[in-house]
Design a protein around this motif. Structure first.
Motif, PDB file in Angstrom:
ATOM      1  N   ARG A 459       0.814  -1.221   0.000  1.00 47.39           N
ATOM      2  CA  ARG A 459       0.000   0.000   0.000  1.00 47.39           C
ATOM      3  C   ARG A 459       0.845   1.268   0.000  1.00 47.39           C
ATOM      4  O   ARG A 459       0.308   2.370   0.072  1.00 47.39           O
ATOM      5  CB  ARG A 459      -0.928   0.014   1.213  1.00 47.39           C
ATOM      6  CG  ARG A 459      -2.063  -1.004   1.146  1.00 47.39           C
ATOM      7  CD  ARG A 459      -2.877  -1.000   2.418  1.00 47.39           C
ATOM      8  NE  ARG A 459      -3.308   0.354   2.749  1.00 47.39           N
ATOM      9  CZ  ARG A 459      -3.632   0.756   3.983  1.00 47.39           C
ATOM     10  NH1 ARG A 459      -3.540  -0.092   4.996  1.00 47.39           N
ATOM     11  NH2 ARG A 459      -4.022   1.992   4.213  1.00 47.39           N
ATOM     12  N   THR A 480      -1.854  14.474  -0.934  1.00 45.01           N
ATOM     13  CA  THR A 480      -2.481  14.132   0.350  1.00 45.01           C
ATOM     14  C   THR A 480      -3.936  14.571   0.411  1.00 45.01           C
ATOM     15  O   THR A 480      -4.701  14.077   1.250  1.00 45.01           O
ATOM     16  CB  THR A 480      -1.695  14.753   1.516  1.00 45.01           C
ATOM     17  OG1 THR A 480      -1.536  16.157   1.277  1.00 45.01           O
ATOM     18  CG2 THR A 480      -0.337  14.110   1.665  1.00 45.01           C
ATOM     19  N   LYS A 483      -8.742  11.589  -1.865  1.00 39.74           N
ATOM     20  CA  LYS A 483      -9.501  10.724  -0.968  1.00 39.74           C
ATOM     21  C   LYS A 483      -8.814   9.380  -0.766  1.00 39.74           C
ATOM     22  O   LYS A 483      -8.893   8.777   0.303  1.00 39.74           O
ATOM     23  CB  LYS A 483     -10.903  10.521  -1.540  1.00 39.74           C
ATOM     24  CG  LYS A 483     -11.824   9.698  -0.658  1.00 39.74           C
ATOM     25  CD  LYS A 483     -13.203   9.583  -1.272  1.00 39.74           C
ATOM     26  CE  LYS A 483     -14.111   8.733  -0.393  1.00 39.74           C
ATOM     27  NZ  LYS A 483     -15.485   8.607  -0.986  1.00 39.74           N
ATOM     28  N   GLU A 486      -3.830   8.257   2.383  1.00 34.64           N
ATOM     29  CA  GLU A 486      -3.912   8.436   3.829  1.00 34.64           C
ATOM     30  C   GLU A 486      -2.879   9.436   4.345  1.00 34.64           C
ATOM     31  O   GLU A 486      -3.182  10.292   5.161  1.00 34.64           O
ATOM     32  CB  GLU A 486      -3.733   7.087   4.537  1.00 34.64           C
ATOM     33  CG  GLU A 486      -4.867   6.099   4.248  1.00 34.64           C
ATOM     34  CD  GLU A 486      -4.695   4.797   5.008  1.00 34.64           C
ATOM     35  OE1 GLU A 486      -3.666   4.640   5.721  1.00 34.64           O
ATOM     36  OE2 GLU A 486      -5.582   3.930   4.894  1.00 34.64           O
ATOM     37  N   LYS A 487      -1.620   9.328   3.862  1.00 27.14           N
ATOM     38  CA  LYS A 487      -0.566  10.231   4.311  1.00 27.14           C
ATOM     39  C   LYS A 487       0.611  10.117   3.361  1.00 27.14           C
ATOM     40  O   LYS A 487       0.667   9.215   2.517  1.00 27.14           O
ATOM     41  CB  LYS A 487      -0.142   9.934   5.743  1.00 27.14           C
ATOM     42  CG  LYS A 487       0.197   8.471   6.021  1.00 27.14           C
ATOM     43  CD  LYS A 487       0.431   8.242   7.505  1.00 27.14           C
ATOM     44  CE  LYS A 487       0.643   6.764   7.815  1.00 27.14           C
ATOM     45  NZ  LYS A 487       0.870   6.525   9.254  1.00 27.14           N
ATOM     46  N   LYS A 621       1.050   6.649   1.225  1.00 25.13           N
ATOM     47  CA  LYS A 621       0.297   5.489   1.700  1.00 25.13           C
ATOM     48  C   LYS A 621      -1.102   5.545   1.120  1.00 25.13           C
ATOM     49  O   LYS A 621      -1.861   6.489   1.350  1.00 25.13           O
ATOM     50  CB  LYS A 621       0.232   5.453   3.217  1.00 25.13           C
ATOM     51  CG  LYS A 621      -0.349   4.148   3.756  1.00 25.13           C
ATOM     52  CD  LYS A 621      -0.142   3.993   5.244  1.00 25.13           C
ATOM     53  CE  LYS A 621      -0.569   2.615   5.722  1.00 25.13           C
ATOM     54  NZ  LYS A 621      -0.359   2.446   7.171  1.00 25.13           N
ATOM     55  N   ALA A 623      -4.994   4.412   0.494  1.00 25.43           N
ATOM     56  CA  ALA A 623      -6.118   3.826   1.211  1.00 25.43           C
ATOM     57  C   ALA A 623      -6.582   2.572   0.480  1.00 25.43           C
ATOM     58  O   ALA A 623      -6.552   2.525  -0.755  1.00 25.43           O
ATOM     59  CB  ALA A 623      -7.254   4.835   1.311  1.00 25.43           C
ATOM     60  N   GLU A 627      -7.155   1.824  -5.176  1.00 27.28           N
ATOM     61  CA  GLU A 627      -5.770   2.087  -5.562  1.00 27.28           C
ATOM     62  C   GLU A 627      -5.630   2.508  -7.021  1.00 27.28           C
ATOM     63  O   GLU A 627      -4.898   3.432  -7.344  1.00 27.28           O
ATOM     64  CB  GLU A 627      -4.906   0.858  -5.287  1.00 27.28           C
ATOM     65  CG  GLU A 627      -4.677   0.552  -3.816  1.00 27.28           C
ATOM     66  CD  GLU A 627      -5.749  -0.335  -3.230  1.00 27.28           C
ATOM     67  OE1 GLU A 627      -6.815  -0.481  -3.878  1.00 27.28           O
ATOM     68  OE2 GLU A 627      -5.545  -0.886  -2.127  1.00 27.28           O
ATOM     69  N   THR A 630      -6.729   6.061  -7.566  1.00 28.56           N
ATOM     70  CA  THR A 630      -5.806   6.976  -6.894  1.00 28.56           C
ATOM     71  C   THR A 630      -4.510   7.130  -7.684  1.00 28.56           C
ATOM     72  O   THR A 630      -3.996   8.241  -7.831  1.00 28.56           O
ATOM     73  CB  THR A 630      -5.498   6.468  -5.469  1.00 28.56           C
ATOM     74  OG1 THR A 630      -6.722   6.335  -4.746  1.00 28.56           O
ATOM     75  CG2 THR A 630      -4.577   7.430  -4.735  1.00 28.56           C
TER      76      THR A 630
END
Length: 794
Positions: A459, A480, A483, A486-487, A621, A623, A627, A630
């Protein structure tokens, strides 16, 4: 003489008579040899690294060593740019040098566009490293600016054809380079992982830029050296040349060595390696397991021949009564064995040729396995010799048949003979060793690729940035905000173990400790779940080149600095060696070791600062659940922020980790394959054993049938005599397998603990394989009725 000629005619009739047993012998031996051939091809590939180059042993790579006062040492396969020129000038033993600089730029043709790795190359590179050309003249291929040489594979990728001399490629949307030669495709076992070479003669090439600053201290080039015949150059001489021209300093003390290119592959891990390293222990283990599988196959073959001694004892005794000599009978049996072995080797060679393309994506052997005639005939000859040695005992045993003893010999063995029991012990001892070895390698690979990371590597997305990108403003913030993210955190190369920056800490006792300098942002330690042991970590970053006032050290550095407890280091100053004198930084925090390097090594001492100038890696990272979308959004953000930078270079951290441990995965893959083959060989042997038992004990089975015995009773009867050999095999193999696992695991700094569970599972597996095979065959065999066998067996 007539008898001898008649003896030579016997093998065909005998083999056809016992065709079922002959088939089992051929199949068992064939798959065993096929597995050994595959391992041999892989070992040949590893040991032959870069041997496709003519006179490869006389092509040397200049390497850089960073030796402190202590025993620690960081090395690099690269060297400062000016060294190539000075070595030829100052050392009469060196006749030529040439350089490569790895790079990665966007490349485009009407057919294909990508961000492509390549080398900036000196114009004389192909004079020193004689690669094979299929088109163009390599002597002049890189002498003009804006010229390019590529392999056949790259030509097909960018142009869809190989005759591309004179065609052009666009670099970074504004530079045009012309193809001047096409190289033959490289084999997989080469240090040259990039297949495009672009001339350094252009002013914009990195080599031209480096040549304007030959005094730069940092390692930047792969420098190749050719020596006069019989000459050698010492580390001291190379280091003296560097020092004379101002290379090396208090900040980065360097030494230099040259290593023959084929030997670089097995050197210890290095920064900026020319290619991923191989490991001698992996080669040794693969050879050992290949020997194990060959021994298992030959033992199985010999046992299947030996169990026919009872069936053929009368035949041989009759032949002796008719005047046959012992040597004639022995020769006949060896001829039978030779025919079967030859068939097995032929099938094995054909199977390797057929199935290797399926295995090659992992094993990466590349070219046809039998492209070298000496290797083919050497492998076949060695296999034939080993198998014939295994056939020698059964041949001698059959040849020793005595006519008088034969007449009084009972027709049924009533269980396994001593020799048959020994064969059973040997077979299952070898199988247990094979299963335990495979299980241990798999456990260690899983440990390396998951358990030691403390986070879910699949991830984490690693994005390569450049040092001139304004990190927080143009890339991190919009990413970041997605959605599916995460970080994110910035660092210098981490978590990859590349571009190592050695630093030196002067302890209070005067000793210099080597450490790795790392630059990270305020989010790094939380992102990678690195436990804080004492003090604090960073809350901000700073962009200027001034030495860091505050640093964080890891546990390994804490121990190297002789602090007893993490809290003892907080607030203490450490002196870092610099060209303009020692600089002082204050320790504000201590963190646990982060596992970055190969688990074969101990975690190195690390010093962390928060200097953003050197950030070149963004870890993101993702979510779970979205994937793909993203990643598409991240690519779009990159294009909008850096439209001329080309496609985003990114990979999942799990991909990097698996690449780091590719040799271990390959080792487990091969061991797993050999374990399956070992099980198959054992099953073939057990089927043959069960057939023999049924043939020799038909009379006893018929009597028990007549007395009302059930099929279950008969199965128990057939299995019971083999319980003791299996127990002995487990008692022998279990401790040996344990010791082998312990010895192998000790080659790693971090490893799983040897487990008796793995040994127990291997033992249970052998019982299941043995009893399952014998029980199934006994249950399926045609029942022996009381009428036929009792009437005909005498």
């Amino acid at each position: 003489m007539m008898r001898l000629a008649h003896g030579f005619g016997q093998p065909g009739r005998i083999l056809s008579r016992y065709w079922g047993m002959s088939l089992l012998k051929v199949l068992g031996l064939a798959i065993g040899f096929a597995a050994a051939f595959i391992v041999a091809l892989e070992v040949r590939s590893e040991l032959g690294f870069d041997r496709f180059l003519p006179d490869a042993d006389n092509i040397y790579l200049l390497r850089t060593l960073y030796p402190p006062d202590g025993a620690e040492r960081v090395s690099s396969d690269q060297s400062p740019a000016g060294m190539a020129r000075w070595l030829v000038k100052d050392n009469a033993s060196i006749t030529a040098t040439s350089r490569l600089v790895p790079a990665e730029w966007p490349m485009q043709t009407p057919r294909y566009t990508s961000r492509q790795p390549f080398y900036w190359a000196d114009s004389n590179f192909f004079d020193l490293v004689p690669l094979k050309a299929v088109a163009g003249d390599l002597r002049h291929a890189l002498q003009k600016p804006d010229s390019m040489v590529l392999t056949q594979r790259m030509a097909r990728l960018f142009f869809g054809r190989e005759d591309v001399v004179g065609r052009t490629v666009t670099l970074s949307n504004w530079l045009t380079v012309t193809v001047t030669a096409v190289l033959a495709d490289f084999p997989d076992n080469t240090s040259f992982g990039r297949q495009i070479f672009i001339s350094s003669e252009a002013a914009y090439s990195m080599l031209s830029i480096l040549d304007t600053h030959p005094e730069w201290n940092w390692t930047s080039c792969l420098t190749f050296v050719r020596l006069k015949p019989g000459a050698s150059v010492s580390i001291e001489s190379l280091t003296a040349t560097a020092a004379h021209h101002g290379i090396s300093s208090r900040e980065h003390p360097m030494k230099f060595e040259i290593v023959a290119l084929p030997k670089v592959h097995f050197l210890p891990r290095a920064d900026a390696p020319i290619a991923p390293r191989g490991h001698p222990d992996t080669i040794t283990a693969m050879i050992a397991v290949a020997v194990l599988i060959v021994v298992l196959a030959v033992v199985n073959f010999s046992e299947l021949m030996a169990i026919q001694i009872d069936e053929r004892h009368h035949e041989m005794a009759i032949r002796k009564t008719l005047g046959a000599e012992t040597y004639e009978i022995c020769l006949q049996v060896l001829i039978e064995a030779g025919i079967l072995i030859s068939l097995s080797l032929t099938l094995a060679a054909a199977a390797v040729e057929r199935f290797l393309p399926v295995l090659d994506p992992i094993m990466r052997i590349g070219k046809s396995p039998w492209s070298e005639v000496w290797f083919l005939w050497g492998s076949l000859s060695l296999g034939f010799t080993i198998a014939m040695l295994g056939a020698l005992y059964p041949a001698l045993a059959l040849a020793s048949a005595h006519p008088r003893r034969s007449r009084s010999r009972p027709p049924s063995s009533s269980g396994p003979s001593l020799s048959r029991s020994l064969w059973t012990v040997a077979r299952f001892s070898l199988l247990i060793l094979l299963l335990v070895t495979s299980g241990t390698v798999y456990q260690q690979w899983r440990f390396a690729t998951s358990d030691t990371l403390n986070h879910e590597a699949s991830r984490i997305l690693l994005i390569n940035t450049s040092s001139d990108i304004p990190a927080d403003l143009s890339l991190r913030q919009p990413i970041t905000a997605l959605k599916g993210v995460e970080k994110a955190t910035y660092s210098r190369s981490l978590p990859e173990q590349t571009n190592i920056w050695p630093d030196w800490i002067r302890r209070t006792d005067g000793r210099i400790i080597q450490a790795q300098r790392q630059s990270v942002d305020a989010h790094f330690f939380g992102f990678y779940d690195v436990r804080r042991l004492a003090g604090r970590t960073f809350s901000t970053t700073y962009p200027d080149l001034a030495p860091a006032r505050d640093v964080v050290i890891n546990k390994a550095a804490l121990l190297a600095l002789n602090f007893s407890h993490p809290q003892d280091a907080i607030g203490r100053n450490i002196s870092l060696a610099r060209d303009d004198g020692d600089t002082v930084s204050r320790i504000v925090g201590v963190v646990d070791n982060i596992r970055l390097a190969d688990i074969r090594e101990d975690a190195p001492p690390m010093i962390f600062d928060n200097q953003s100038t050197f950030f070149n890696r963004l870890s993101v990272k993702l979510a779970p659940g979205s994937e793909a979308e993203t990643l598409r959004q991240i690519d779009q953000i990159w294009k909008q922020a850096y439209p001329r930078a080309g496609p985003l270079k990114r990979q999942l951290y799990s991909e990097y980790v698996h690449a780091e441990y590719a040799d271990m995965y390959q080792q487990w893959y091969v061991f797993g394959l050999l374990s399956v083959i070992g099980v198959a060989v054992s099953i073939f042997g057990l089927i043959g054993l069960s057939i023999h038992i049924y043939r020799t004990d038909r009379k006893e089975i018929a009597i028990r049938n007549a007395l009302g015995a059930s099929k279950a009773d008969l199965i128990v009867l057939r299995l019971k005599p083999y319980l003791r050999p299996l127990l002995i095999a487990n008692l022998i193999a279990a401790p040996v397998a344990w010791l082998i696992a312990v010895a192998w695991l000790r080659t790693f700094a971090l490893h799983v603990n040897p487990s008796w569970i793995a040994v127990a599972l291997a033992s249970v597996s052998t019982f299941i394989i043995a009893f399952g095979t014998l029980a199934i065959h006994t249950a399926l065999a045609q029942p022996a009725r009381s009428s036929g066998p009792l009437r005909n067996l005498e």
